[in-house]
Write a protein that holds these residues in place. Structure first.
Motif, short mmCIF file in Angstrom:
data_model
loop_
_atom_site.label_atom_id
_atom_site.label_comp_id
_atom_site.label_asym_id
_atom_site.label_seq_id
_atom_site.Cartn_x
_atom_site.Cartn_y
_atom_site.Cartn_z
N LYS A 1 0.96 -1.18 -0.09
CA LYS A 1 0.02 0.18 0.07
C LYS A 1 0.89 1.24 0.08
N GLY B 1 -2.62 2.20 13.04
CA GLY B 1 -2.14 2.57 11.86
C GLY B 1 -0.96 3.66 12.17
N SER B 2 -0.23 4.21 11.21
CA SER B 2 0.69 5.14 11.80
C SER B 2 0.82 6.04 10.31
N ARG C 1 3.86 7.09 7.91
CA ARG C 1 4.86 6.47 7.53
C ARG C 1 5.88 7.29 7.35
N1 ASP Z 1 -0.20 -2.92 8.52
C1 ASP Z 1 -0.44 -2.62 9.60
C2 ASP Z 1 -1.28 -3.74 10.47
O1 ASP Z 1 -1.45 -4.83 9.75
C3 ASP Z 1 -1.55 -1.69 9.72
C4 ASP Z 1 -1.20 -0.19 9.03
O2 ASP Z 1 0.01 0.53 9.73
O3 ASP Z 1 -1.67 0.49 8.23
O4 ASP Z 1 -1.36 -3.65 11.74
#
Ligand code: ASP
Length: 582
Positions: free
Chosen positions: A201, A483-484, A486
């Motif tokens: 993503k 989430g965060s 990035r």
């Molecule tokens: N990929 C992260 C998770 O599965 C979620 C994210 O940071 O968007 O926890």
């Protein structure tokens, strides 16, 4: 035409209509001269009637031989029912059957296809297709579909694009073990199943997609804790040119939308709480705030007397348990035993009964006078009639223990109401977390999470206190999303890998593709993922995610219906260049 109507739709206004119905035999009652059959499909139940006077003899006989769960088709006339059933949508009518066609016979099912079944969990999983015929399971799956539709509606309306990312990928460390898939064409090499589409993503953002989402299967090979599935579903999202606040706002709106659409619940506010605050007030980074019982830090004044256990403890914390001041000695002893269970691990518990007359009776009366205890009551918010439970010890452990006690008592006191929804954001998580086993720091969220710019300097001096631009959405004591913001700068990402103990070569080997992409104009981006199974379960007023998954795995990660995992034959093994040694 197999049917003219489904089994849930005929009403008094349809009387005298000729209809064709098809479905399963829920049950039948045979009085010899008359047979009633409840015919069931996804939409409901319709009563069929066969009788000596009005039904052909052969058909009546046929009806007498129908077993539970036979699949049949009938033709007949809708007639008014003599004894109406107000509990059924079709309760005013029945079908006088003229033609009966058995489409499929059935063995007697291993458990009853009723709302309350006699089948145990394992048996129902083995015959999940029969379990799915039961109303509660079917309703849960329909509910899940509805939530997914609403998610898609909402996000599409906000210009999000649903993009599928690959399932055969390369390991992305997100804290768990990967499931791996051997590659036949590339001898000795393996794909990994995604723990999440995290890196993809981010690449989509670099690709200019701007707003992405996907309702997607993720795989984590973890030791299974209760109610965890090795494969689970996320609503995975990412956005470009946004700050943390933008992400929180949009997904707060989505959560509100879902609560309104599927529960007709309006939530006034989504409080925001820092991680530190959550730990101090609730001992938990996913606090259930539907009820009070906030922690009171008693350390300062509890340590001012001669009670050695408290004086030697890092912290002394307590909670006020509403109405529990009347607990008997036996009940309190049971609570003490509960916190001493290995799963909780406290060494003991101090308690204070807050009497109705405003006085106190505690297990440490020898050390603390009434004024001292009045302070404890004030700090924990205890009222006359409450019980104050106090634990002490190392900060982190003690808070976790008191949190466990708080949740247990809330459960017992029925304070966790399924129809009440209290979401909140927990923000400012630590970037790193110390791992005892490997003796080094790990990313608390994942390695792509951005530190707060003002904390970057602390990375080398005080790594444990670097805060991240990371956030969790918590609902009723469950983390439903996280989430965060990035990192989108190659240098900062390299620095991060360094602090996580990757050599340059290791970072390159694992994440070269992402680092390379950062060299071609990466936009600032941020995102989050919701745990879809849990979200659906909580919206559905339950906490067991298995009940909302069509074909779940059991606690050992097995699918007992198809019997997986299973051995593969030698030819397959050879093709994959694999040798099994057990
Ligand atoms: N990929 C992260 C998770 O599965 C979620 C994210 O940071 O968007 O926890």
């Amino acid at each position: 035409m197999y049917r003219s109507h489904d089994c849930g739709s005929l009403r008094a206004s349809d009387i005298n209509t000729e209809v064709t119905l098809a479905g399963w035999v829920q049950k039948s009652r045979d009085k010899g001269f008359m047979v009633w059959v409840d015919l069931r499909d996804r939409y409901g139940i319709t009563q069929l009637i066969f009788d000596e006077e009005r039904t052909d003899k052969k058909i009546l006989e046929q009806a007498q031989n129908l077993g539970r769960e036979f699949v049949i088709q009938v033709k007949g006339t809708v007639i008014e029912r003599e004894s109406k059933n107000d509990n059924m949508a079709t309760g005013d009518i029945e079908i006088l059957v003229k033609e009966l066609n058995v489409l499929s016979e059935s063995k007697t099912p291993p458990f009853t296809i009723e709302d309350k079944t006699d089948g145990g969990e394992e048996l129902r999983m083995k015959y999940r297709y029969l379990d799915i015929r039961r109303n509660p399971v079917r309703e849960n799956l329909i509910f899940r579909s509805k939530v997914a539709m609403e998610v898609r509606n909402f996000l599409a309306g906000k210009d999000f694009v649903e993009v599928e990312t690959p399932v055969l990928i390369k390991s992305t460390p997100e804290g768990a073990r990967d499931f791996v898939v051997p590659s036949r064409m590339n001898e000795g090499q393996f794909y990994a199943l995604p723990q999440s589409p995290q890196t993809f993503k981010q690449l989509l953002m670099i690709g200019g997609m701007d707003k992405y989402f996907q309702i997607v299967k993720c795989f984590r090979d973890e030791d299974l804790r209760a109610d965890r599935q090795p494969e689970f579903t996320q609503i995975d999202c990412e956005m470009s040119f946004v700050e943390q606040e933008d992400v929180l706002n949009i997904f707060e709106e989505m959560t509100r939308h879902l609560l309104k659409k599927v529960k007709n619940v309006e939530v006034a506010e989504f409080p925001r709480m820092t991680y530190n605050e959550a730990m101090e007030k609730y001992g938990n980074d996913k606090p259930d705030i539907r009820f009070g019982m906030e922690f009171g830090d008693l350390s300062a004044f509890a340590k001012a007397r001669d009670f050695k256990i408290f004086n030697e403890a890092e912290i002394v914390v307590g909670i006020a348990v509403p109405g529990a001041g009347s607990y008997s000695r036996k009940e309190i002893d049971a609570l003490v035993d509960w916190v001493k269970r290995p799963q909780v691990g406290a060494l003991g518990m101090v308690y204070v009964k807050c009497n109705d007359d405003g006085s106190f009776k505690s297990s440490v009366d020898k050390f603390y006078n009434q004024d001292d205890l009045a302070k404890w009551a004030e700090t924990t918010g205890a009222k006359p009639g409450d019980l104050i439970c106090v634990l002490s010890g190392p900060a982190h452990k003690t808070r976790a223990q008191l949190s466990a006690l708080r949740m247990e008592l809330a459960e017992r006191l029925d304070l966790r109401k399924a129809d009440q929804f209290a979401p909140l954001w927990v923000v400012d998580f630590p970037l790193l977390e110390w791992d005892e086993e490997s003796n080094r720091y790990h990313a608390m969220h994942h390695p792509f999470t951005s530190p707060k710019p003002e904390d970057i300097d602390k990375l080398s001096t005080d790594p444990g206190n670097v805060r991240a631009n990371a956030y969790d959405l918590v609902l009723n004591g469950n983390e439903i999303g996280g989430g965060s913001v990035r990192i989108f700068d190659k240098k900062l990402q390299a620095l991060m890998f360094e602090h996580l103990g990757f050599t340059e070569e290791e970072a390159r080997a694992q994440f070269g593709f992402l680092m390379d992409a950062f060299e071609y104009g990466a936009p600032p981006h941020a995102g989050l993922a919701f745990g879809f199974d849990r979200l659906v379960a909580i919206l559905g007023g339950q906490e067991t995610i298995r009940d909302f998954i069509a074909f779940p795995k059991n606690n050992n990660g097995r699918d007992v219906m198809i019997d997986a995992p299973s051995k593969i034959d030698d030819v397959q093994l050879k093709e994959l260049s694999l040798k099994v040694t057990v």
